[in-house]
Write a protein that holds these residues in place. Structure first.
Motif, PDB file in Angstrom:
ATOM      1  N   SER A   1      -4.395   5.495  -8.461  1.00 49.16           N
ATOM      2  CA  SER A   1      -3.503   5.305  -7.321  1.00 49.16           C
ATOM      3  C   SER A   1      -4.149   4.462  -6.234  1.00 49.16           C
ATOM      4  CB  SER A   1      -3.097   6.667  -6.754  1.00 49.16           C
ATOM      5  OG  SER A   1      -2.313   6.517  -5.596  1.00 49.16           O
ATOM      6  N   GLY A   2      -5.421   4.738  -5.937  1.00 49.72           N
ATOM      7  CA  GLY A   2      -6.109   3.977  -4.890  1.00 49.72           C
ATOM      8  C   GLY A   2      -6.283   2.520  -5.237  1.00 49.72           C
ATOM      9  N   LEU A   3      -6.641   2.240  -6.487  1.00 50.98           N
ATOM     10  CA  LEU A   3      -6.865   0.860  -6.907  1.00 50.98           C
ATOM     11  C   LEU A   3      -5.568   0.057  -6.942  1.00 50.98           C
ATOM     12  CD1 LEU A   3      -9.426   1.575  -9.760  1.00 50.98           C
ATOM     13  CD2 LEU A   3      -9.912   0.397  -7.604  1.00 50.98           C
ATOM     14  N   THR A   4      -4.508   0.669  -7.439  1.00 51.53           N
ATOM     15  CA  THR A   4      -3.224  -0.036  -7.469  1.00 51.53           C
ATOM     16  C   THR A   4      -2.711  -0.298  -6.056  1.00 51.53           C
ATOM     17  OG1 THR A   4      -2.136   2.128  -7.777  1.00 51.53           O
ATOM     18  CG2 THR A   4      -2.484   0.780  -9.743  1.00 51.53           C
ATOM     19  N   THR A   5      -3.020   0.602  -5.122  1.00 51.09           N
ATOM     20  CA  THR A   5      -2.618   0.393  -3.728  1.00 51.09           C
ATOM     21  C   THR A   5      -3.351  -0.802  -3.125  1.00 51.09           C
ATOM     22  OG1 THR A   5      -2.147   2.754  -3.410  1.00 51.09           O
ATOM     23  CG2 THR A   5      -2.520   1.432  -1.437  1.00 51.09           C
ATOM     24  N   ILE A   6      -4.650  -0.906  -3.401  1.00 55.63           N
ATOM     25  CA  ILE A   6      -5.415  -2.039  -2.896  1.00 55.63           C
ATOM     26  C   ILE A   6      -4.864  -3.343  -3.443  1.00 55.63           C
ATOM     27  CG2 ILE A   6      -7.662  -3.200  -2.989  1.00 55.63           C
ATOM     28  CD1 ILE A   6      -8.998  -0.527  -2.810  1.00 55.63           C
ATOM     29  N   TRP A   7      -4.610  -3.377  -4.758  1.00 52.59           N
ATOM     30  CA  TRP A   7      -4.105  -4.612  -5.347  1.00 52.59           C
ATOM     31  C   TRP A   7      -2.711  -4.960  -4.812  1.00 52.59           C
ATOM     32  CZ3 TRP A   7      -4.720  -9.133  -6.832  1.00 52.59           C
ATOM     33  CH2 TRP A   7      -3.749  -9.822  -7.556  1.00 52.59           C
ATOM     34  N   SER A   8      -1.841  -3.975  -4.682  1.00 51.33           N
ATOM     35  CA  SER A   8      -0.492  -4.251  -4.180  1.00 51.33           C
ATOM     36  C   SER A   8      -0.531  -4.801  -2.770  1.00 51.33           C
ATOM     37  CB  SER A   8       0.362  -2.980  -4.220  1.00 51.33           C
ATOM     38  OG  SER A   8       0.607  -2.572  -5.547  1.00 51.33           O
ATOM     39  N   SER A   9      -1.406  -4.243  -1.938  1.00 49.98           N
ATOM     40  CA  SER A   9      -1.496  -4.726  -0.561  1.00 49.98           C
ATOM     41  C   SER A   9      -2.033  -6.148  -0.520  1.00 49.98           C
ATOM     42  CB  SER A   9      -2.382  -3.798   0.272  1.00 49.98           C
ATOM     43  OG  SER A   9      -3.733  -3.871  -0.143  1.00 49.98           O
ATOM     44  N   ILE A  10      -2.992  -6.457  -1.400  1.00 51.67           N
ATOM     45  CA  ILE A  10      -3.520  -7.822  -1.470  1.00 51.67           C
ATOM     46  C   ILE A  10      -2.444  -8.766  -1.972  1.00 51.67           C
ATOM     47  CG2 ILE A  10      -5.110  -9.323  -2.724  1.00 51.67           C
ATOM     48  CD1 ILE A  10      -7.167  -7.079  -2.591  1.00 51.67           C
ATOM     49  N   CYS A  11      -1.740  -8.326  -3.011  1.00 54.16           N
ATOM     50  CA  CYS A  11      -0.750  -9.191  -3.652  1.00 54.16           C
ATOM     51  C   CYS A  11       0.429  -9.465  -2.728  1.00 54.16           C
ATOM     52  CB  CYS A  11      -0.265  -8.537  -4.944  1.00 54.16           C
ATOM     53  SG  CYS A  11       0.578  -9.655  -6.069  1.00 54.16           S
ATOM     54  N   PHE A  12       0.945  -8.423  -2.080  1.00 57.97           N
ATOM     55  CA  PHE A  12       2.152  -8.578  -1.278  1.00 57.97           C
ATOM     56  C   PHE A  12       1.878  -8.901   0.177  1.00 57.97           C
ATOM     57  CE2 PHE A  12       3.818  -6.055  -4.826  1.00 57.97           C
ATOM     58  CZ  PHE A  12       4.901  -6.838  -5.167  1.00 57.97           C
ATOM     59  N   SER A  13       0.626  -8.784   0.617  1.00 61.86           N
ATOM     60  CA  SER A  13       0.344  -9.094   2.010  1.00 61.86           C
ATOM     61  C   SER A  13      -0.555 -10.305   2.146  1.00 61.86           C
ATOM     62  CB  SER A  13      -0.296  -7.894   2.707  1.00 61.86           C
ATOM     63  OG  SER A  13      -0.393  -8.134   4.092  1.00 61.86           O
ATOM     64  N   SER A  14      -1.775 -10.230   1.622  1.00 67.88           N
ATOM     65  CA  SER A  14      -2.684 -11.361   1.755  1.00 67.88           C
ATOM     66  C   SER A  14      -2.080 -12.612   1.138  1.00 67.88           C
ATOM     67  CB  SER A  14      -4.021 -11.037   1.091  1.00 67.88           C
ATOM     68  OG  SER A  14      -4.642  -9.964   1.746  1.00 67.88           O
TER      69      SER A  14
ATOM     70  N   LEU B   1      -9.071  -3.460   4.216  1.00 66.57           N
ATOM     71  CA  LEU B   1      -9.484  -2.273   4.976  1.00 66.57           C
ATOM     72  C   LEU B   1      -8.328  -1.287   5.113  1.00 66.57           C
ATOM     73  CD1 LEU B   1     -11.543  -0.777   6.751  1.00 66.57           C
ATOM     74  CD2 LEU B   1     -10.707  -2.112   8.694  1.00 66.57           C
ATOM     75  N   LEU B   2      -7.148  -1.780   5.457  1.00 67.63           N
ATOM     76  CA  LEU B   2      -5.989  -0.900   5.613  1.00 67.63           C
ATOM     77  C   LEU B   2      -5.582  -0.268   4.280  1.00 67.63           C
ATOM     78  CD1 LEU B   2      -3.804  -3.042   8.042  1.00 67.63           C
ATOM     79  CD2 LEU B   2      -5.041  -0.942   8.596  1.00 67.63           C
ATOM     80  N   SER B   3      -5.743  -1.017   3.198  1.00 69.52           N
ATOM     81  CA  SER B   3      -5.301  -0.508   1.891  1.00 69.52           C
ATOM     82  C   SER B   3      -6.176   0.627   1.372  1.00 69.52           C
ATOM     83  CB  SER B   3      -5.279  -1.649   0.875  1.00 69.52           C
ATOM     84  OG  SER B   3      -6.591  -2.104   0.589  1.00 69.52           O
ATOM     85  N   ILE B   4      -7.395   0.760   1.912  1.00 70.24           N
ATOM     86  CA  ILE B   4      -8.275   1.852   1.486  1.00 70.24           C
ATOM     87  C   ILE B   4      -7.659   3.202   1.833  1.00 70.24           C
ATOM     88  CG2 ILE B   4     -10.561   2.882   1.872  1.00 70.24           C
ATOM     89  CD1 ILE B   4     -11.681   0.096   2.205  1.00 70.24           C
ATOM     90  N   SER B   5      -6.700   3.202   2.769  1.00 66.53           N
ATOM     91  CA  SER B   5      -6.002   4.450   3.097  1.00 66.53           C
ATOM     92  C   SER B   5      -5.310   5.041   1.868  1.00 66.53           C
ATOM     93  CB  SER B   5      -4.972   4.208   4.201  1.00 66.53           C
ATOM     94  OG  SER B   5      -3.984   3.280   3.769  1.00 66.53           O
ATOM     95  N   GLY B   6      -5.017   4.190   0.877  1.00 62.99           N
ATOM     96  CA  GLY B   6      -4.412   4.697  -0.362  1.00 62.99           C
ATOM     97  C   GLY B   6      -5.291   5.715  -1.047  1.00 62.99           C
ATOM     98  N   PHE B   7      -6.608   5.525  -0.996  1.00 57.10           N
ATOM     99  CA  PHE B   7      -7.534   6.500  -1.584  1.00 57.10           C
ATOM    100  C   PHE B   7      -7.484   7.818  -0.825  1.00 57.10           C
ATOM    101  CE2 PHE B   7      -9.460   2.786  -3.572  1.00 57.10           C
ATOM    102  CZ  PHE B   7      -9.870   3.299  -4.802  1.00 57.10           C
ATOM    103  N   ILE B   8      -7.381   7.727   0.498  1.00 58.03           N
ATOM    104  CA  ILE B   8      -7.341   8.947   1.314  1.00 58.03           C
ATOM    105  C   ILE B   8      -6.071   9.739   1.035  1.00 58.03           C
ATOM    106  CG2 ILE B   8      -7.307   9.826   3.678  1.00 58.03           C
ATOM    107  CD1 ILE B   8      -8.843   7.295   4.504  1.00 58.03           C
ATOM    108  N   ILE B   9      -4.935   9.039   0.982  1.00 54.06           N
ATOM    109  CA  ILE B   9      -3.660   9.708   0.689  1.00 54.06           C
ATOM    110  C   ILE B   9      -3.690  10.315  -0.705  1.00 54.06           C
ATOM    111  CG2 ILE B   9      -1.185   9.332   0.360  1.00 54.06           C
ATOM    112  CD1 ILE B   9      -1.390   7.140   2.503  1.00 54.06           C
ATOM    113  N   SER B  10      -4.209   9.565  -1.661  1.00 54.69           N
ATOM    114  CA  SER B  10      -4.287  10.060  -3.040  1.00 54.69           C
ATOM    115  C   SER B  10      -5.181  11.291  -3.124  1.00 54.69           C
ATOM    116  CB  SER B  10      -4.826   8.960  -3.955  1.00 54.69           C
ATOM    117  OG  SER B  10      -4.005   7.818  -3.922  1.00 54.69           O
ATOM    118  N   PHE B  11      -6.291  11.272  -2.403  1.00 58.20           N
ATOM    119  CA  PHE B  11      -7.209  12.415  -2.403  1.00 58.20           C
ATOM    120  C   PHE B  11      -6.530  13.662  -1.831  1.00 58.20           C
ATOM    121  CE2 PHE B  11     -10.200  15.033   0.020  1.00 58.20           C
ATOM    122  CZ  PHE B  11     -11.078  15.410  -0.986  1.00 58.20           C
ATOM    123  N   ILE B  12      -5.815  13.496  -0.731  1.00 63.20           N
ATOM    124  CA  ILE B  12      -5.148  14.635  -0.089  1.00 63.20           C
ATOM    125  C   ILE B  12      -4.104  15.239  -1.016  1.00 63.20           C
ATOM    126  CG2 ILE B  12      -3.605  15.302   1.807  1.00 63.20           C
ATOM    127  CD1 ILE B  12      -5.060  13.219   3.538  1.00 63.20           C
TER     128      ILE B  12
END
Length: 259
Positions: free
Chosen positions: A58-71, A107-118
């Motif tokens: 979940s965390g890795l896919t969140t990082i990639w999605s944020s890069i793909c759709f934002s950066s 940096l913002l996309s790393i929040s995906g790991f935090i949400i996934s962990f919770i």
């Protein structure tokens, strides 16, 4: 000093603007929730370390999605807003401006790991079990480096294309599969594995999983880490060369705008 000033200025502006875009907020807040439950249903009966699987996936896919759709999408937004030409013509190097955007979104996309962990720990009762926490931390840093270098490589391609939005939409899920974010690379045919191992995130994801589940061969771990760094540096070099060629061509043909 100019290097850091340019990157930091772009980073600060991007950090603020990304949080005001509903699509980006969805990517970093809603997507992790969806991926956690999806991966839980996929692997709960097949894997003992399900907490590791769903949090990493979940965390890795969140990082990639944020890069793909934002950066990547930032290039399209600058083009549509008529500011892409000004960024190219500014005294600051466009690569540094784009690097600041990528760093902020990452940096913002790393929040995906935090949400996934919770969710995994307190709702699904599947906390992660890290066999090698120190090596996991090193692997995490290297993985972030791999995503950044990959996104820097994609930047010139998105700049060159006037239909980058379609490119972005078609690139999201194939990278999930090719880099092994949610499935094992052993399921891929040999021809696709060649592509997979040429992508920096593939090596970072492999290191993360290995350090989380237990490193069996430390020599291979260090070799794979060096390979990741080498491939990442090659991607950075390619991105610099491509950007210079595109910059030269764009100044001649004035082709960065919408029309």
């Amino acid at each position: 000093m100019n290097f850091f000033r340019t990157v930091f200025s772009s980073f600060k502006i991007q950090l603020t603007s990304s949080l005001y875009r509903s699509v980006f907020v969805t990517c970093i807040l809603v997507n992790p929730m969806f991926y956690v439950f999806l991966l839980y249903m996929m692997y709960s009966s097949k894997n003992e370390n399900i907490g590791n699987v769903i949090i990493l996936g979940s965390g890795l896919t969140t990082i990639w999605s944020s890069i793909c759709f934002s950066s990547a999408g930032d290039i399209e937004r600058e083009r549509r807003g008529g500011t892409l030409e000004y960024l190219f013509a500014s005294p600051s190097n466009f690569n540094l401006i784009y690097l600041g955007k990528v760093l902020a979104n990452t940096l913002l996309s790393i929040s995906g790991f935090i949400i996934s962990f919770i969710i995994a720990t307190f709702i699904l009762n599947e906390p992660p079990v890290l066999a090698n926490p120190i090596y996991f931390t090193v692997s995490f840093i290297l993985t972030i480096f791999s995503f950044i270098t990959f996104s820097l490589f994609l930047g010139p391609l998105f700049t060159l294309s006037r239909n980058s939005r379609a490119f972005i939409n078609s690139l999201d899920y194939p990278i999930f599969i090719l880099c092994g974010m949610v499935t094992s690379l052993d399921l891929l045919p040999g021809s696709l594995k060649i592509i997979s191992y040429s992508l920096p995130p593939t090596w970072g994801i492999s290191l993360l999983r290995e350090s989380a589940n237990g490193i069996e061969n430390y020599s291979n771990f260090f070799v794979n880490s060096l390979i990741l760094i080498l491939i990442g540096l090659i991607y950075i070099l390619i991105s610099i060369v491509l950007q210079r060629k595109i910059d030269k061509q764009a100044r001649i043909s004035a082709s960065l705008g919408v029309f």
